[in-house]
Design a protein around this motif. Sequence first.
Motif, PDB file in Angstrom:
ATOM      1  N   HIS A  29       0.834  -1.194   0.000  1.00 29.88           N
ATOM      2  CA  HIS A  29       0.000   0.000   0.000  1.00 29.88           C
ATOM      3  C   HIS A  29       0.876   1.254   0.000  1.00 29.88           C
ATOM      4  O   HIS A  29       0.603   2.215  -0.745  1.00 29.88           O
ATOM      5  N   ARG A  30       1.908   1.252   0.810  1.00 29.71           N
ATOM      6  CA  ARG A  30       2.822   2.400   0.867  1.00 29.71           C
ATOM      7  C   ARG A  30       3.556   2.576  -0.459  1.00 29.71           C
ATOM      8  O   ARG A  30       3.715   3.695  -0.950  1.00 29.71           O
ATOM      9  N   TYR A  31       4.027   1.480  -1.013  1.00 30.49           N
ATOM     10  CA  TYR A  31       4.808   1.549  -2.247  1.00 30.49           C
ATOM     11  C   TYR A  31       3.981   2.102  -3.399  1.00 30.49           C
ATOM     12  O   TYR A  31       4.396   3.045  -4.087  1.00 30.49           O
ATOM     13  N   LEU A  32       2.808   1.531  -3.610  1.00 33.61           N
ATOM     14  CA  LEU A  32       1.961   1.989  -4.713  1.00 33.61           C
ATOM     15  C   LEU A  32       1.504   3.426  -4.489  1.00 33.61           C
ATOM     16  O   LEU A  32       1.424   4.223  -5.434  1.00 33.61           O
ATOM     17  N   GLY A  33       1.226   3.763  -3.233  1.00 32.70           N
ATOM     18  CA  GLY A  33       0.819   5.125  -2.915  1.00 32.70           C
ATOM     19  C   GLY A  33       1.919   6.126  -3.203  1.00 32.70           C
ATOM     20  O   GLY A  33       1.661   7.223  -3.721  1.00 32.70           O
ATOM     21  N   PHE A  34       3.150   5.748  -2.903  1.00 30.36           N
ATOM     22  CA  PHE A  34       4.289   6.626  -3.172  1.00 30.36           C
ATOM     23  C   PHE A  34       4.428   6.874  -4.674  1.00 30.36           C
ATOM     24  O   PHE A  34       4.612   8.014  -5.112  1.00 30.36           O
ATOM     25  N   LEU A  35       4.334   5.826  -5.481  1.00 28.03           N
ATOM     26  CA  LEU A  35       4.460   5.970  -6.930  1.00 28.03           C
ATOM     27  C   LEU A  35       3.315   6.806  -7.499  1.00 28.03           C
ATOM     28  O   LEU A  35       3.527   7.611  -8.419  1.00 28.03           O
ATOM     29  N   ALA A  36       2.114   6.619  -6.961  1.00 30.23           N
ATOM     30  CA  ALA A  36       0.943   7.337  -7.476  1.00 30.23           C
ATOM     31  C   ALA A  36       0.991   8.824  -7.144  1.00 30.23           C
ATOM     32  O   ALA A  36       0.348   9.630  -7.831  1.00 30.23           O
ATOM     33  N   LEU A  37       1.757   9.202  -6.126  1.00 25.04           N
ATOM     34  CA  LEU A  37       1.870  10.613  -5.763  1.00 25.04           C
ATOM     35  C   LEU A  37       2.565  11.428  -6.851  1.00 25.04           C
ATOM     36  O   LEU A  37       2.257  12.599  -7.059  1.00 25.04           O
ATOM     37  N   ASP A  38       3.528  10.813  -7.530  1.00 24.56           N
ATOM     38  CA  ASP A  38       4.311  11.527  -8.548  1.00 24.56           C
ATOM     39  C   ASP A  38       4.639  10.576  -9.701  1.00 24.56           C
ATOM     40  O   ASP A  38       5.785  10.168  -9.879  1.00 24.56           O
ATOM     41  N   PRO A  39       3.634  10.221 -10.510  1.00 24.44           N
ATOM     42  CA  PRO A  39       3.856   9.269 -11.604  1.00 24.44           C
ATOM     43  C   PRO A  39       4.956   9.675 -12.584  1.00 24.44           C
ATOM     44  O   PRO A  39       5.728   8.812 -13.021  1.00 24.44           O
ATOM     45  N   PRO A  40       5.080  10.962 -12.967  1.00 28.82           N
ATOM     46  CA  PRO A  40       6.156  11.307 -13.908  1.00 28.82           C
ATOM     47  C   PRO A  40       7.551  10.998 -13.367  1.00 28.82           C
ATOM     48  O   PRO A  40       8.412  10.490 -14.096  1.00 28.82           O
ATOM     49  N   ARG A  41       7.782  11.294 -12.085  1.00 28.14           N
ATOM     50  CA  ARG A  41       9.089  11.000 -11.504  1.00 28.14           C
ATOM     51  C   ARG A  41       9.292   9.493 -11.371  1.00 28.14           C
ATOM     52  O   ARG A  41      10.380   8.970 -11.621  1.00 28.14           O
ATOM     53  N   ALA A  42       8.247   8.776 -10.966  1.00 28.85           N
ATOM     54  CA  ALA A  42       8.348   7.320 -10.871  1.00 28.85           C
ATOM     55  C   ALA A  42       8.617   6.722 -12.245  1.00 28.85           C
ATOM     56  O   ALA A  42       9.438   5.801 -12.397  1.00 28.85           O
ATOM     57  N   ARG A  43       7.943   7.252 -13.256  1.00 27.12           N
ATOM     58  CA  ARG A  43       8.145   6.784 -14.625  1.00 27.12           C
ATOM     59  C   ARG A  43       9.580   7.013 -15.067  1.00 27.12           C
ATOM     60  O   ARG A  43      10.176   6.166 -15.735  1.00 27.12           O
TER      61      ARG A  43
END
Length: 201
Positions: free
Chosen positions: A101-115
């Motif tokens: 839950h934490r991991y996916l939430g972190f990525l969803a906060l800033d998709p361009p940077r995660a991408r």
Amino acid sequence: MAQQLASGRHGLSRDEVATNQKQRLFKALGEVMGTKGYSNTTVDDLIKHAGVSRATFYQHFDSKLDCFMAGYAGMQGYVIAAIFEIPATGTPMERFASMLHRYLGFLALDPPRARLYLLEVYAAGPDAMRRRMELQQEFVDGVAKIFKARSKADRFACQALVASISMLVTTALVDADPEAVLALEKPVLKFAERALGSCAM
């Protein structure tokens, strides 16, 4: 976010100035490479966006790749530290659910940077991919610890679980869609229950 320092005296130590410069360069990575991609971004693009000189850039990094990998390692280290700050109590499955839950939430906060760090790493070459595999192994180690994986079969199940998460997240981030990232939570949890069997209880 790091701001460009005013010229002249600012009361900061040399180390504080260096830290500020690096933070601005990492911010530039996310904003410039997030738009142009790794291959189409130059050192000139980064220093212009960060507001530092070429000499300053090369004081901190050997190359564009060096800067990218330092930013990637920093983000990955932060993510790993954050997602494994999970409750010590509960079943392994409950603790894994909290981590996911934490991991996916972190990525969803800033998709361009995660991408940027999950997709553009493929364009950065074999050294970058090796580093990505090393960092992903830390994720595997953490999952194996949660599930107390001892046998080779259990360890392999943890590796397969992390690999599937990585592939699914990467696919969801192609369009930088936060909802697609968050939608992975339930199916991944079901897969983890099947893959790890009794370890998940």
